[in-house]
Design a protein around this motif. Structure first.
Motif, mmCIF file in Angstrom:
data_model
loop_
_atom_site.group_PDB
_atom_site.id
_atom_site.type_symbol
_atom_site.label_atom_id
_atom_site.label_comp_id
_atom_site.label_asym_id
_atom_site.label_seq_id
_atom_site.Cartn_x
_atom_site.Cartn_y
_atom_site.Cartn_z
ATOM 1 N N MET A 122 0.738 -1.089 -0.012
ATOM 2 C CA MET A 122 0.289 0.040 0.165
ATOM 3 C C MET A 122 1.127 0.966 -0.196
ATOM 4 S SD MET A 122 -2.821 0.754 2.447
ATOM 5 C CE MET A 122 -2.751 2.115 3.210
ATOM 6 N N ASP A 123 0.144 2.730 -0.846
ATOM 7 C CA ASP A 123 0.996 3.295 -0.279
ATOM 8 C C ASP A 123 1.249 4.041 0.312
ATOM 9 O OD1 ASP A 123 2.038 5.598 -1.762
ATOM 10 O OD2 ASP A 123 0.934 5.909 -3.333
ATOM 11 N N LYS A 124 2.255 4.297 1.020
ATOM 12 C CA LYS A 124 2.258 4.625 2.289
ATOM 13 C C LYS A 124 2.143 6.315 2.401
ATOM 14 C CE LYS A 124 4.116 0.940 4.288
ATOM 15 N NZ LYS A 124 3.684 0.477 4.007
ATOM 16 N N ASP A 125 2.323 6.845 1.226
ATOM 17 C CA ASP A 125 1.727 8.657 1.507
ATOM 18 C C ASP A 125 0.874 8.739 1.615
ATOM 19 O OD1 ASP A 125 4.877 9.371 1.117
ATOM 20 O OD2 ASP A 125 4.167 9.862 -1.006
ATOM 21 N N LEU A 126 -0.616 7.754 1.490
ATOM 22 C CA LEU A 126 -1.871 7.546 1.457
ATOM 23 C C LEU A 126 -2.073 7.540 2.750
ATOM 24 C CD1 LEU A 126 -3.181 6.147 -1.839
ATOM 25 C CD2 LEU A 126 -2.052 8.833 -1.353
ATOM 26 N N THR A 127 -1.806 8.209 3.553
ATOM 27 C CA THR A 127 -2.038 8.205 5.006
ATOM 28 C C THR A 127 -4.021 7.829 5.121
ATOM 29 O OG1 THR A 127 -2.168 10.180 5.227
ATOM 30 C CG2 THR A 127 0.362 9.195 5.399
ATOM 31 N N ILE A 128 -3.807 7.974 6.656
ATOM 32 C CA ILE A 128 -5.218 7.537 7.081
ATOM 33 C C ILE A 128 -5.779 8.659 6.654
ATOM 34 C CG2 ILE A 128 -6.318 6.889 8.994
ATOM 35 C CD1 ILE A 128 -3.926 5.224 10.039
ATOM 36 N N ASP A 129 -5.375 9.600 7.117
ATOM 37 C CA ASP A 129 -7.154 10.700 7.397
ATOM 38 C C ASP A 129 -6.385 11.690 5.641
ATOM 39 O OD1 ASP A 129 -3.833 11.976 7.263
ATOM 40 O OD2 ASP A 129 -4.140 13.484 7.123
ATOM 41 N N LEU A 143 -6.671 8.533 2.853
ATOM 42 C CA LEU A 143 -8.097 8.284 3.116
ATOM 43 C C LEU A 143 -9.132 7.828 3.062
ATOM 44 C CD1 LEU A 143 -5.067 4.909 2.059
ATOM 45 C CD2 LEU A 143 -7.041 5.730 0.467
ATOM 46 N N SER A 144 -9.407 7.672 4.865
ATOM 47 C CA SER A 144 -10.480 8.761 5.599
ATOM 48 C C SER A 144 -11.552 9.524 4.667
ATOM 49 C CB SER A 144 -10.586 8.412 6.838
ATOM 50 O OG SER A 144 -9.764 8.700 6.970
ATOM 51 N N SER A 145 -10.950 10.315 4.073
ATOM 52 C CA SER A 145 -11.609 11.373 3.647
ATOM 53 C C SER A 145 -11.979 11.398 2.277
ATOM 54 C CB SER A 145 -10.860 12.013 4.174
ATOM 55 O OG SER A 145 -9.744 12.809 3.079
ATOM 56 N N VAL A 146 -11.342 10.461 1.959
ATOM 57 C CA VAL A 146 -12.070 9.906 0.419
ATOM 58 C C VAL A 146 -13.446 9.294 0.166
ATOM 59 C CG1 VAL A 146 -10.487 11.477 -0.830
ATOM 60 C CG2 VAL A 146 -10.519 8.652 -0.144
ATOM 61 N N GLN A 147 -13.950 9.561 -1.107
ATOM 62 C CA GLN A 147 -14.958 8.584 -1.306
ATOM 63 C C GLN A 147 -14.630 7.388 -2.131
ATOM 64 O OE1 GLN A 147 -17.634 9.573 -4.541
ATOM 65 N NE2 GLN A 147 -17.576 11.832 -3.236
ATOM 66 N N LYS A 148 -15.198 6.209 -1.495
ATOM 67 C CA LYS A 148 -14.325 4.863 -1.543
ATOM 68 C C LYS A 148 -12.590 4.589 -1.309
ATOM 69 C CE LYS A 148 -18.237 4.188 -5.205
ATOM 70 N NZ LYS A 148 -18.880 3.421 -6.129
ATOM 71 N N PRO A 149 -12.888 4.486 -0.528
ATOM 72 C CA PRO A 149 -11.274 4.568 -0.590
ATOM 73 C C PRO A 149 -10.664 3.632 -0.632
ATOM 74 C CG PRO A 149 -11.875 4.332 2.057
ATOM 75 C CD PRO A 149 -12.914 4.791 0.746
ATOM 76 N N VAL A 179 -12.341 13.199 -7.929
ATOM 77 C CA VAL A 179 -11.283 14.498 -8.375
ATOM 78 C C VAL A 179 -11.100 14.552 -6.755
ATOM 79 C CG1 VAL A 179 -12.796 15.229 -10.334
ATOM 80 C CG2 VAL A 179 -13.793 15.143 -8.742
ATOM 81 N N ASP A 180 -11.579 13.474 -5.837
ATOM 82 C CA ASP A 180 -11.575 14.169 -4.402
ATOM 83 C C ASP A 180 -10.166 13.697 -3.457
ATOM 84 O OD1 ASP A 180 -12.600 11.131 -4.405
ATOM 85 O OD2 ASP A 180 -13.334 11.968 -2.715
#
Lengths: 234, 619
Positions: free
Chosen positions: B1-8, B10-16, B78-79
């Motif tokens: 998993m991409d480490k730059d895609l942090t919890i905050d 991924l939890s803020s986008v649709q369908k993470p 887009v998000d």
């Protein structure tokens, strides 16, 4: 006969939703060729269920799936077959078998233990102490599907004691959260409640939430394993 | 998993889960075993891209090759794009988190003209220079393939080369060619590799050609710049589908994707000869898989995926020569496994309804038919070969079998269409409703009419046709909407504006690259999604590029006009298309060559292939 397995939802797939997790388990059972029972009718459904729902983003080491079988299968063999059929982020940790009419795991779960890690350098010890001493801690949790947008809950009813320690710029909270037939509360709402009542600034959106265990209570009120004593461990 | 895609994030986008991979069947090759990495890039969201059979085939086929890692990348919604840009996170593959700039190849499929801005956006997010001329020795080769590759000219500035035709064989040849070049120490650099690649039949390098234009703005010629470059690039085609690999362990996603089931390709190509249909021309000839091969594939697919539905896919599955026995066998074979069989589309006849009855069991979810046009005159013009009686017999059979709702697909804006022809759609819908009354003895059949605006495509008989302008299409939509204000009839249509931009790019030339870049710079992406599309933005971009929308979309093209795409060859003879265009105007039909005589499209002869149809007793 009903197979019950303790499975995980690991970090790499933490962001799949509960529904996606259920679909994945169902397909894995089919791939594993476990002889699951199906409902009657034109649109047969596999008879299986999960012991509890897990929020998106929450990691868990103790999810439970119960599968009603149409014919018996050896526990060890079933667990091994399912292990092979699961995606990388889900593992089988233990399994047992009970009678079909045995109470559902979902009904037996009394609580869950959590570890929540948040990047935070501020002080939390006083807040934790006050929390542990408090009789009651009311919190309005978001209830988007209801008419009134919030539902007031007593956090202390669910979480009586909280422990914390600090490590490399992070605060790690550990606690048990009660599960009742009427529901439970989200781990993230504990952080929201702490921020609200004790003026902390925990970055809730960055919280790494892990469910460490799910347990039931024995007759004496002691925590015990969800599975039976003769469960097979993988 | 991409480490730059942090919890905050991924939890803020649709369908993470779109961004985290790890699905069952996904293949992660260790770096030590990887000589070549190719990112199979789908220029739309995960759920759409994961449903695309072409990439399932290539993913499987390429990962079987030693030293080749085929990975996946989709357009972030887009998000997520906003988060990535805010934090400077590059677009990476799902398998090993490689930024697109770190791959050897980034291969885009061209499914739809309105996804072109997403290609630019993905390259930009992936850290790859947009223009092929700006790419350096360390940048990946950007390659394209798929149905729209038969006119790749609007994208000519952006890709390094194109794969023309079916990818099963050529993609493996290309990987071998690359490995050899890399092993030899990359002689000649990027140019050196392009010189090697162009030797493979089916590879088109746009920078090896120059386009010349006439004073009236039309294309004079697209000429090769060197002697060793072919004047025309002919498509690659697999002679016999029974001999190529078909993926039997495809990725099973966590979430629901658009086509969330087993896709079993029963045949490739279609020879019905509908004059509007691009796929029906560029995928010729028809080549069926043997029923025994299909049954074997189905068993493996069910065991390996855990899916409970098999969809028998092709351009026209009801035409499969052994369909009825195949379906019987599959239903019997998989009854115990609770696996159902489905068809993506039905032909307009009672045979299809009988088949539908069988595959759908008792689920009466509504049947879909595509008469395509309302009047007989129009159906003859498009060579649909279907009469009103055919439709009435089919819906009559459906109603008699218990269905009470049907969906009918039509097009408006076809060549030779008058207002009467448009209104004939409404009449037909009402006749279908009345048929229900006749058959079932009561009212209440639900009829859904869906009318899309016709977009002329290259390599079809209608490639000469000037598309109806916006006002005309809107008026026709309005006419139809008015005529369909009937109880239990639902009318669906799309804004005609998207179809106009689609038409511009479908039959466009190299000069459109400028407009594409400008539109993207102005914020265009996900143009196929109505909430993201802006016609005004495209009007501005076209004007700034000094280009005229009507010249590309609405202008009827001269009979002798050179088209921008003619150096790319699906092997359909221009004279055949012209004959079809003339027959359309005369409202004459052309028969299906599948089980009849040759109609002279030229594909079999030019490519040295044959129709394979097991009902015809020929291989």
């Amino acid at each position: 006969m009903k197979l019950r397995m303790q499975i995980t939802k690991e970090k790499d797939i933490r962001f799949i939703s509960h529904l996606e997790y259920i679909r994945t388990i169902e397909r894995s059972i089919r791939r594993a060729r476990i002889p699951a029972a199906y409902s009657e009718g034109f649109n047969p459904h596999m008879k299986f269920s999960l012991a509890s729902a897990l929020g998106v983003g929450v990691v868990s080491y103790t999810e439970f799936v119960e599968i009603e079988l149409s014919e018996p299968m050896e526990v060890q063999a079933a667990a091994a077959a399912l292990s092979k059929a699961l995606p990388r982020g889900i593992k089988v940790l233990a399994a047992d078998a009970v009678d079909t009419h045995h109470a559902a795991l979902m009904a037996q779960a009394a609580g869950a233990s959590y570890r929540v890690t948040v990047p935070y350098t501020g002080e939390v010890a006083a807040a934790v102490e006050a929390f542990n001493a408090a009789e009651q801690l009311l919190f309005k949790k978001a209830a988007p599907k209801r008419k009134e947008k919030f539902k007031e809950i007593d956090v202390k009813f669910y979480i009586s004691q909280l422990a914390s320690h600090r490590q490399d710029g992070e605060v790690i909270f550990t606690f048990d959260c009660k599960i009742t037939p009427g529901g439970s509360m989200k781990a993230v709402d504990l952080l929201n409640a702490l921020n609200e009542h004790y003026a902390l600034q925990l970055p809730v959106e960055k919280a790494d939430i892990e469910r460490l265990s799910l347990y039931r209570l024995d007759k004496k009120g002691q925590k015990c394993s969800m599975l039976t004593a003769d469960a097979v461990h993988m | 998993m991409d480490k730059d895609l942090t919890i905050d994030i991924l939890s803020s986008v649709q369908k993470p889960a779109r961004y985290t991979g790890g699905e069952f069947g996904s293949i992660v090759k260790p770096a030590a075993e990887t000589e070549v990495t190719i990112a199979l890039a789908f220029p739309d969201v995960y759920e759409v891209g994961m449903s695309y059979l072409g990439f399932k085939i290539l993913y499987h086929l390429l990962n079987k090759e030693q030293g080749v890692a085929a990975e996946r990348v989709y357009a972030p919604w887009v998000d997520m794009e906003a988060k990535m840009r805010e934090r400077g996170i590059p677009l990476r593959t799902l398998e090993t988190d490689k930024a697109l700039s770190e791959c050897d190849f980034v291969g885009f499929t061209l499914q739809y003209e309105l996804s072109y801005t997403n290609i630019l956006n993905m390259l930009d997010l992936g850290g790859v220079p947009l223009m092929s001329a700006d790419r350096g020795e360390d940048d990946p080769f950007v390659i394209v393939g798929g149905p729209c590759v038969y006119n790749p000219e609007p994208l000519a500035d952006f890709f390094d080369f194109a794969i023309i035709g079916e990818g099963e064989e050529i993609m493996v040849e290309l990987m071998d060619c690359y490995k050899a070049w890399k092993k030899a120490g990359k002689p000649g650099g990027r140019q050196g590799f392009l010189q090697e690649a162009v030797k493979l039949p089916g590879i088109y390098v746009p920078s090896f050609y120059a386009a010349e234009y006439n004073e009236d703005f039309t294309v004079a010629a697209v000429r090769p710049l060197a002697d060793n470059v072919p004047a025309t690039v002919q498509k690659r085609v697999v002679k016999d589908l029974n001999t190529v690999d078909f993926p039997t362990a495809p990725i099973v996603p966590f979430g629901e994707i658009v086509h969330d089931r087993i896709m079993l390709e029963v045949f490739r190509g279609c020879s019905r000869g509908c004059r509007f249909c691009h796929a029906g021309m560029v995928y010729r000839p028809v080549r069926e898989r043997k029923p025994e091969v299909l049954k074997e594939l189905a068993r493996k697919l069910v065991d390996n995926t855990g899916y409970n539905e098999i969809s028998l896919v092709s351009l026209s599955t009801a035409d499969y020569s052994c369909l009825a026995p195949l379906i019987h066998d599959l239903i019997r074979e998989f009854k115990e496994d609770k696996v159902s069989v489905s068809l993506p589309s039905l032909r307009i006849d009672s045979f299809s309804v009988d088949i539908a009855k069988e595959v759908q069991a008792v689920r009466k979810s509504g049947l879909t038919f595509a008469p395509e046009a309302g009047s007989q005159k129009m159906r003859d013009i498009i060579n649909k070969g279907v009469t009103e009686d055919d439709l009435m017999n089919a819906v009559g059979a459906a109603f008699a079998s218990g269905w009470s709702s049907v969906k009918l697909y039509f097009m408006i804006g076809l060549p030779g269409e008058t207002d009467e022809d448009v209104l004939a759609i409404a009449d037909l819908a009402k006749k279908v409703q009345y048929k229900y009354y006749e058959v079932a003895g009561k009212r209440g059949a639900k009829v859904t009419v869906s009318a899309s605006s016709f977009v002329p495509k290259p390599y079809t008989a209608f490639q000469w046709f000037g598309q109806n302008d916006l006002e005309t299409l809107r008026r026709k939509q309005f006419l139809l909407k008015d005529a369909l204000k009937v109880k239990n009839i639902t009318f669906q249509y799309h804004d005609a504006k998207t179809g106009i931009i689609e038409a511009v790019f479908a039959r466009g030339d190299r000069r459109l690259g400028k407009a594409l870049l400008l539109a993207w710079q102005k914020g265009a992406r996900f143009d196929g999604w109505s909430d993201c599309f802006s016609f005004e933005r495209w009007q501005e971009a076209m004007a700034e590029a000094g280009l005229d929308i009507d010249f590309y979309a609405a202008r009827e093209r001269g009979m002798e006009e050179v088209f921008p795409w003619e150096h790319i060859q699906p092997a359909v003879d221009r004279r055949f298309l012209r004959r079809e265009w003339e027959k359309a105007r005369a409202q004459q039909l052309t028969h299906d060559c599948r089980r009849g005589s040759c109609t002279g499209c030229g594909v079999c002869q030019k490519l040295g292939v044959d129709i394979i149809d097991w009902g015809r007793g020929e291989a």
